[in-house]
Design a protein around this motif. Structure first.
Motif, PDB file in Angstrom:
ATOM      1  N   ALA A   1       6.992  -3.416 -18.654  1.00 51.41           N
ATOM      2  CA  ALA A   1       8.092  -2.455 -18.589  1.00 51.41           C
ATOM      3  C   ALA A   1       8.092  -1.736 -17.237  1.00 51.41           C
ATOM      4  CB  ALA A   1       7.963  -1.441 -19.717  1.00 51.41           C
ATOM      5  N   ARG A   2       6.914  -1.650 -16.609  1.00 50.38           N
ATOM      6  CA  ARG A   2       6.779  -1.048 -15.287  1.00 50.38           C
ATOM      7  C   ARG A   2       7.107  -2.075 -14.215  1.00 50.38           C
ATOM      8  NH1 ARG A   2       3.160  -0.383 -18.817  1.00 50.38           N
ATOM      9  NH2 ARG A   2       2.450   1.663 -19.499  1.00 50.38           N
ATOM     10  N   SER A   3       7.600  -1.625 -13.083  1.00 52.72           N
ATOM     11  CA  SER A   3       7.821  -2.519 -11.954  1.00 52.72           C
ATOM     12  C   SER A   3       6.495  -2.792 -11.265  1.00 52.72           C
ATOM     13  CB  SER A   3       8.817  -1.905 -10.974  1.00 52.72           C
ATOM     14  OG  SER A   3      10.115  -1.901 -11.533  1.00 52.72           O
ATOM     15  N   LEU A   4       6.287  -4.061 -10.926  1.00 55.32           N
ATOM     16  CA  LEU A   4       5.020  -4.521 -10.379  1.00 55.32           C
ATOM     17  C   LEU A   4       5.262  -5.275  -9.077  1.00 55.32           C
ATOM     18  CD1 LEU A   4       3.638  -6.066 -13.716  1.00 55.32           C
ATOM     19  CD2 LEU A   4       3.470  -3.680 -12.963  1.00 55.32           C
ATOM     20  N   ILE A   5       4.267  -5.273  -8.211  1.00 54.58           N
ATOM     21  CA  ILE A   5       4.363  -6.014  -6.953  1.00 54.58           C
ATOM     22  C   ILE A   5       3.015  -6.618  -6.619  1.00 54.58           C
ATOM     23  CG2 ILE A   5       3.815  -4.021  -5.479  1.00 54.58           C
ATOM     24  CD1 ILE A   5       5.944  -5.164  -3.484  1.00 54.58           C
ATOM     25  N   ILE A   6       3.050  -7.765  -5.939  1.00 53.27           N
ATOM     26  CA  ILE A   6       1.808  -8.368  -5.461  1.00 53.27           C
ATOM     27  C   ILE A   6       2.120  -9.252  -4.261  1.00 53.27           C
ATOM     28  CG2 ILE A   6       1.820 -10.490  -6.855  1.00 53.27           C
ATOM     29  CD1 ILE A   6      -1.233  -9.758  -7.402  1.00 53.27           C
ATOM     30  N   HIS A   7       1.159  -9.340  -3.376  1.00 52.70           N
ATOM     31  CA  HIS A   7       1.251 -10.251  -2.229  1.00 52.70           C
ATOM     32  C   HIS A   7       0.542 -11.531  -2.644  1.00 52.70           C
ATOM     33  CE1 HIS A   7      -0.020 -11.497   2.045  1.00 52.70           C
ATOM     34  NE2 HIS A   7       1.272 -11.763   1.891  1.00 52.70           N
ATOM     35  N   SER A   8       1.307 -12.521  -3.060  1.00 50.20           N
ATOM     36  CA  SER A   8       0.751 -13.708  -3.703  1.00 50.20           C
ATOM     37  C   SER A   8      -0.196 -14.486  -2.800  1.00 50.20           C
ATOM     38  CB  SER A   8       1.892 -14.623  -4.172  1.00 50.20           C
ATOM     39  OG  SER A   8       2.727 -13.958  -5.097  1.00 50.20           O
TER      40      SER A   8
ATOM     41  N   ASN B   1       0.811  -1.226   0.000  1.00 51.28           N
ATOM     42  CA  ASN B   1       0.000   0.000   0.000  1.00 51.28           C
ATOM     43  C   ASN B   1       0.842   1.271   0.000  1.00 51.28           C
ATOM     44  OD1 ASN B   1      -2.394  -1.427   0.016  1.00 51.28           O
ATOM     45  ND2 ASN B   1      -2.601  -1.404   2.247  1.00 51.28           N
ATOM     46  N   ALA B   2       2.103   1.166   0.452  1.00 49.51           N
ATOM     47  CA  ALA B   2       2.937   2.368   0.587  1.00 49.51           C
ATOM     48  C   ALA B   2       3.770   2.679  -0.651  1.00 49.51           C
ATOM     49  CB  ALA B   2       3.860   2.217   1.797  1.00 49.51           C
ATOM     50  N   LEU B   3       3.898   1.734  -1.560  1.00 51.47           N
ATOM     51  CA  LEU B   3       4.742   1.941  -2.738  1.00 51.47           C
ATOM     52  C   LEU B   3       4.130   2.963  -3.699  1.00 51.47           C
ATOM     53  CD1 LEU B   3       5.800  -1.753  -3.305  1.00 51.47           C
ATOM     54  CD2 LEU B   3       7.376   0.146  -2.881  1.00 51.47           C
ATOM     55  N   GLU B   4       4.981   3.699  -4.388  1.00 48.15           N
ATOM     56  CA  GLU B   4       4.528   4.748  -5.295  1.00 48.15           C
ATOM     57  C   GLU B   4       4.863   4.469  -6.758  1.00 48.15           C
ATOM     58  OE1 GLU B   4       6.272   8.264  -3.693  1.00 48.15           O
ATOM     59  OE2 GLU B   4       5.052   8.236  -1.875  1.00 48.15           O
ATOM     60  N   ILE B   5       6.071   3.958  -7.017  1.00 50.28           N
ATOM     61  CA  ILE B   5       6.451   3.643  -8.397  1.00 50.28           C
ATOM     62  C   ILE B   5       5.954   2.245  -8.771  1.00 50.28           C
ATOM     63  CG2 ILE B   5       8.364   3.265  -9.992  1.00 50.28           C
ATOM     64  CD1 ILE B   5       9.965   5.329  -8.434  1.00 50.28           C
ATOM     65  N   PHE B   6       6.149   1.297  -7.885  1.00 48.42           N
ATOM     66  CA  PHE B   6       5.672  -0.066  -8.141  1.00 48.42           C
ATOM     67  C   PHE B   6       4.146  -0.070  -8.235  1.00 48.42           C
ATOM     68  CE2 PHE B   6       9.874  -1.006  -6.727  1.00 48.42           C
ATOM     69  CZ  PHE B   6      10.185  -2.286  -7.184  1.00 48.42           C
ATOM     70  N   SER B   7       3.624  -0.757  -9.230  1.00 42.64           N
ATOM     71  CA  SER B   7       2.173  -0.894  -9.377  1.00 42.64           C
ATOM     72  C   SER B   7       1.718  -2.196  -8.740  1.00 42.64           C
ATOM     73  CB  SER B   7       1.780  -0.881 -10.856  1.00 42.64           C
ATOM     74  OG  SER B   7       2.131   0.345 -11.460  1.00 42.64           O
ATOM     75  N   HIS B   8       0.627  -2.126  -7.982  1.00 41.00           N
ATOM     76  CA  HIS B   8       0.066  -3.305  -7.323  1.00 41.00           C
ATOM     77  C   HIS B   8      -0.936  -3.949  -8.280  1.00 41.00           C
ATOM     78  CE1 HIS B   8      -2.479  -5.049  -3.785  1.00 41.00           C
ATOM     79  NE2 HIS B   8      -1.704  -5.952  -4.339  1.00 41.00           N
ATOM     80  N   VAL B   9      -0.458  -4.905  -9.061  1.00 38.50           N
ATOM     81  CA  VAL B   9      -1.306  -5.548 -10.079  1.00 38.50           C
ATOM     82  C   VAL B   9      -1.017  -7.042 -10.147  1.00 38.50           C
ATOM     83  CG1 VAL B   9      -1.373  -3.443 -11.512  1.00 38.50           C
ATOM     84  CG2 VAL B   9       0.350  -5.180 -11.967  1.00 38.50           C
ATOM     85  N   ALA B  10      -1.966  -7.786 -10.694  1.00 37.09           N
ATOM     86  CA  ALA B  10      -1.806  -9.234 -10.883  1.00 37.09           C
ATOM     87  C   ALA B  10      -1.236  -9.495 -12.275  1.00 37.09           C
ATOM     88  CB  ALA B  10      -3.140  -9.947 -10.695  1.00 37.09           C
ATOM     89  N   ASN B  11      -0.009  -9.086 -12.465  1.00 35.60           N
ATOM     90  CA  ASN B  11       0.646  -9.283 -13.763  1.00 35.60           C
ATOM     91  C   ASN B  11       2.150  -9.281 -13.520  1.00 35.60           C
ATOM     92  OD1 ASN B  11       0.817  -9.615 -16.566  1.00 35.60           O
ATOM     93  ND2 ASN B  11       0.874  -7.425 -16.966  1.00 35.60           N
ATOM     94  N   LEU B  12       2.892  -9.668 -14.530  1.00 38.43           N
ATOM     95  CA  LEU B  12       4.354  -9.587 -14.472  1.00 38.43           C
ATOM     96  C   LEU B  12       4.868  -9.365 -15.888  1.00 38.43           C
ATOM     97  CD1 LEU B  12       5.770 -12.514 -15.591  1.00 38.43           C
ATOM     98  CD2 LEU B  12       4.629 -13.328 -13.532  1.00 38.43           C
ATOM     99  N   GLY B  13       6.150  -9.052 -15.995  1.00 38.18           N
ATOM    100  CA  GLY B  13       6.748  -8.910 -17.314  1.00 38.18           C
ATOM    101  C   GLY B  13       6.450  -7.597 -18.004  1.00 38.18           C
TER     102      GLY B  13
END
Length: 430
Positions: free
Chosen positions: A375-382, A361-373
């Motif tokens: 060009a943007r950096s992504l994060i998820i709590h699996s 919830n605190a990240l700003e550049i990383f996007s919280h999405v259900a995807n990978l690969g």
């Protein structure tokens, strides 16, 4: 362009399968947004429907834009043919469809994307198929799991979510000895980092949604055939070796040789399952592939830097990136994936589940999405999302425990990514 091994990867990712449009001279592959194609005459139509001639009938089966993508991916993977479809999950069903019958099983790695575990452990039961899950580091257990009803072995080159790297050659040797094909999901590695056919795999699947497209715009999947598996060596694969009633007794392997599996994927798989890739999705993916090698180099470079920083941070319990010298898979990664261990890995946050939620919830550049690969950096709590349907034991086996987050490192400035993680970890572990 002519097929020749003298062309390098960077050239093939731009040109393979692509030719100037014969009608207009357009250099970029056009989007052939059409459902059907005019036959020359009745005999031409009959020849196409009898599989006596290759051509376009209906876009559920074949489409010129999709055909370019199929040829390009097959070329980059070193295969003889490919069939594109609507998603990576569709590609997995498409890959198994010619091989399986009711009562048959697939032996799969325990380290798989959570959705694949669910598809294999639950959904395929409705076809009368089953799956056995084995740790691919235990080759003896793999051998024991394969039985008379096994029709394929399935693993991921670089596994989602933890970035575990598979020793494809070792697994392929076991599959070969049992007379069954090894299917490798090469989504996370891409053919730039790993070409599974060179390590003994028989078939490759992709979620083209991920690194191949690289821009988070469309979903797609692909099944690639090495052309090297002998479908007639036993009676295990009647769909490919025995007469096909729907085509007047035609035998796919006897008729099409190395292209038997690919033709079956189109003539039977797409015809009856209908998991078609639309031409616009193929167009976006073709454009993405043109920069694949450049992006993968940056993904790897950034992942190494971010993973090393995380490993040294006292707020982090551990990092799973195989590209780190401390990884138990570092030697394997260097040997099997010399260009890098990809951009996907997990790390465990001190503070457990709640700290992971706060971090996301605190990240700003990383996007919280259900995807990978992307060009943007992504994060998820699996554990609370992509692997939520699994048992706690399955989550741990897949590397998706409650204290773990998965990151897909993009191509931004690595220092900016580290700064973003730093401020988010401060809030998560305060």
């Amino acid at each position: 362009m002519s097929d020749t091994p003298s062309y390098g990867f960077d050239t093939l990712q731009i040109h393979a399968g692509s030719r100037p449009d014969p009608a207009t001279g357009a250099r970029q592959t056009p989007i052939y947004q059409t459902t059907a194609y005019v036959f020359r005459d009745a005999d031409h139509a009959a020849a196409l429907f009898n599989l006596q001639e290759v051509g376009y009938i209906y876009s559920r089966l074949t489409n010129p834009t999709v055909a370019v993508l199929q040829e390009r991916i097959a070329t980059l993977e070193g295969g003889v043919g490919a069939v594109c479809c609507s998603s990576g999950h569709a590609a997995q069903i498409m890959a198994l469809f010619p091989l399986m019958q009711p009562g048959c099983n697939v032996v799969a790695s325990t380290r798989l994307y959570g959705g694949t575990v669910t598809q294999f452990s639950q959904t395929i039961k409705r076809f009368g198929w089953s799956a056995k899950f084995v740790d691919f580091d235990d080759l003896d257990a793999l051998r024991e799991a394969i039985d008379d009803n096994t029709r394929a072995v399935f693993g991921e080159s670089i596994a989602n979510p933890g970035g575990y790297v598979t020793d494809i050659r070792a697994v392929a040797d076991v599959a070969d000895a049992a007379g069954v094909p090894l299917i490798i999901d090469n989504t996370s590695a891409t053919p730039y980092l790993c070409r599974p056919f060179e390590h003994g795999a028989s078939l490759v699947v992709h979620s083209t949604t991920k690194y191949l497209t690289g821009n988070g715009t469309v979903t797609g999947g692909c099944v690639v055939d090495s052309g090297r598996f002998d479908w007639s060596a036993s009676d295990k694969f009647p769909s490919l070796s025995a007469p096909e009633p729907a085509y007047h007794g035609l035998k796919f392997h006897e008729t099409f040789g190395p292209l038997a599996y690919t033709f079956h994927g189109i003539a039977i798989g797409l015809r009856d399952l209908g998991m078609t890739m639309n031409p616009q999705a193929a167009h976006y993916t073709l454009m993405g592939i043109e920069t694949l090698s450049l992006r993968m180099q940056r993904h790897v470079e950034n992942a190494k830097k971010v993973a090393a920083w995380l490993e040294a941070d006292p707020r982090v319990d551990y990092v799973t990136y195989a590209g780190l010298p401390s990884s138990p898979y570092a030697e394997r990664a260097e040997r099997c994936y010399p260009k890098g261990a990809g951009g996907l890995f997990t790390f465990a946050v001190k503070g457990g589940y709640e700290a992971c939620v706060k971090l996301v919830n605190a990240l700003e550049i990383f996007s919280h999405v259900a995807n990978l690969g992307d060009a943007r950096s992504l994060i998820i709590h699996s554990a609370s999302t992509t692997h939520r349907q699994l048992t706690p034991e399955q989550q741990e086996a897949a590397g998706a425990g409650p204290n773990v987050v998965r990151v897909s490192i993009g191509i931004e400035d690595a220092d900016d990514l580290i700064a973003d993680l730093d401020q988010a970890l401060a809030k998560a572990t305060a």
